[in-house]
Motif scaffolding. Structure first.
Motif, PDB file in Angstrom:
ATOM      1  N   PRO A  72      -2.779  -6.833  -1.023  1.00  0.00           N
ATOM      2  CA  PRO A  72      -1.427  -6.795  -1.599  1.00  0.00           C
ATOM      3  C   PRO A  72      -0.610  -5.797  -0.864  1.00  0.00           C
ATOM      4  O   PRO A  72      -1.898  -5.238  -0.713  1.00  0.00           O
ATOM      5  CB  PRO A  72      -1.565  -6.776  -2.813  1.00  0.00           C
ATOM      6  N   LYS A  73       0.575  -6.048  -1.051  1.00  0.00           N
ATOM      7  CA  LYS A  73       1.513  -4.877  -0.928  1.00  0.00           C
ATOM      8  C   LYS A  73       1.003  -3.735  -2.007  1.00  0.00           C
ATOM      9  O   LYS A  73       0.883  -4.081  -3.182  1.00  0.00           O
ATOM     10  CB  LYS A  73       2.758  -4.821  -0.494  1.00  0.00           C
ATOM     11  N   GLN A  74       1.188  -2.414  -1.561  1.00  0.00           N
ATOM     12  CA  GLN A  74       0.789  -0.918  -2.710  1.00  0.00           C
ATOM     13  C   GLN A  74       1.895  -1.655  -3.248  1.00  0.00           C
ATOM     14  O   GLN A  74       3.272  -1.474  -2.698  1.00  0.00           O
ATOM     15  CB  GLN A  74       0.453  -0.080  -2.254  1.00  0.00           C
ATOM     16  N   GLU A  75       2.186  -0.922  -4.736  1.00  0.00           N
ATOM     17  CA  GLU A  75       3.243  -0.724  -5.106  1.00  0.00           C
ATOM     18  C   GLU A  75       3.906   0.878  -5.388  1.00  0.00           C
ATOM     19  O   GLU A  75       3.235   1.446  -4.221  1.00  0.00           O
ATOM     20  CB  GLU A  75       2.911  -1.047  -6.647  1.00  0.00           C
ATOM     21  N   TYR A  76       4.963   0.798  -5.698  1.00  0.00           N
ATOM     22  CA  TYR A  76       5.482   2.074  -5.582  1.00  0.00           C
ATOM     23  C   TYR A  76       4.599   3.582  -6.400  1.00  0.00           C
ATOM     24  O   TYR A  76       3.807   3.406  -7.065  1.00  0.00           O
ATOM     25  CB  TYR A  76       6.996   1.826  -7.007  1.00  0.00           C
ATOM     26  N   VAL A  77       4.381   4.119  -4.924  1.00  0.00           N
ATOM     27  CA  VAL A  77       4.510   5.660  -5.291  1.00  0.00           C
ATOM     28  C   VAL A  77       4.919   6.700  -5.269  1.00  0.00           C
ATOM     29  O   VAL A  77       6.296   6.799  -4.883  1.00  0.00           O
ATOM     30  CB  VAL A  77       3.110   5.635  -4.080  1.00  0.00           C
ATOM     31  N   ARG A  78       4.948   7.733  -6.375  1.00  0.00           N
ATOM     32  CA  ARG A  78       5.845   9.385  -7.140  1.00  0.00           C
ATOM     33  C   ARG A  78       6.180   9.534  -5.513  1.00  0.00           C
ATOM     34  O   ARG A  78       5.038   9.430  -4.583  1.00  0.00           O
ATOM     35  CB  ARG A  78       5.517   9.425  -7.571  1.00  0.00           C
ATOM     36  N   PRO A  79       7.197  10.345  -5.027  1.00  0.00           N
ATOM     37  CA  PRO A  79       7.408  11.088  -4.113  1.00  0.00           C
ATOM     38  C   PRO A  79       6.311  12.365  -4.033  1.00  0.00           C
ATOM     39  O   PRO A  79       6.533  12.941  -5.472  1.00  0.00           O
ATOM     40  CB  PRO A  79       8.491  11.271  -3.694  1.00  0.00           C
ATOM     41  N   GLY A  80       5.929  12.124  -2.866  1.00  0.00           N
ATOM     42  CA  GLY A  80       4.591  13.506  -2.778  1.00  0.00           C
ATOM     43  C   GLY A  80       3.689  13.080  -3.202  1.00  0.00           C
ATOM     44  O   GLY A  80       2.813  14.482  -3.170  1.00  0.00           O
TER      45      GLY A  80
END
Length: 92
Positions: A72-80
C-alpha cells in the motif's frame, strides 16, 4: 466366603480362560503383505474414492499464478524525516 483358600469363582475351569490361545491366529494378518497389495493395485487399477456431501473440495487456485504483491502507498511523512537517505555517510 473364605478367601484364605482363594476365590472360588476364579477356580472354575470355564472362568480361568475366557479367550482361547488361537483366537488371533484365526484372523489373516495382511498388514505387512506388500506384494499382495501391489498385485491388488495392478489388477484393479485406479478406483476413485466416493465423495461424501460434506467432504472438503480440493484447492482450486494455483499459488504460482497469483498476482504480484503491491504494498500500500505510504502515509504522510513529516518534512525532513528522510533526509538521511540523501546525505552521504561520514563513516567512523
Amino acid at each position: 466366603m473364605k478367601l484364605d483358600r482363594g476365590n472360588p469363582n476364579l477356580m472354575k475351569a470355564k472362568a480361568t480362560r475366557v479367550n482361547t490361545n488361537n483366537v488371533m491366529e484365526s484372523f489373516p494378518n495382511t498388514l505387512g503383505d506388500v506384494a499382495s497389495k501391489r498385485r491388488h493395485r495392478a489388477t484393479t487399477g485406479y478406483v476413485p474414492m466416493p465423495r461424501d456431501a460434506n467432504t472438503a473440495l480440493p484447492p482450486s487456485i494455483n499459488i504460482w499464478k497469483q498476482p504480484d504483491y503491491v504494498p500500500p502507498k505510504q502515509e504522510y511523512v513529516r518534512p525532513g524525516a528522510e533526509d538521511f537517505l540523501r546525505l552521504k555517510s561520514r563513516g567512523m
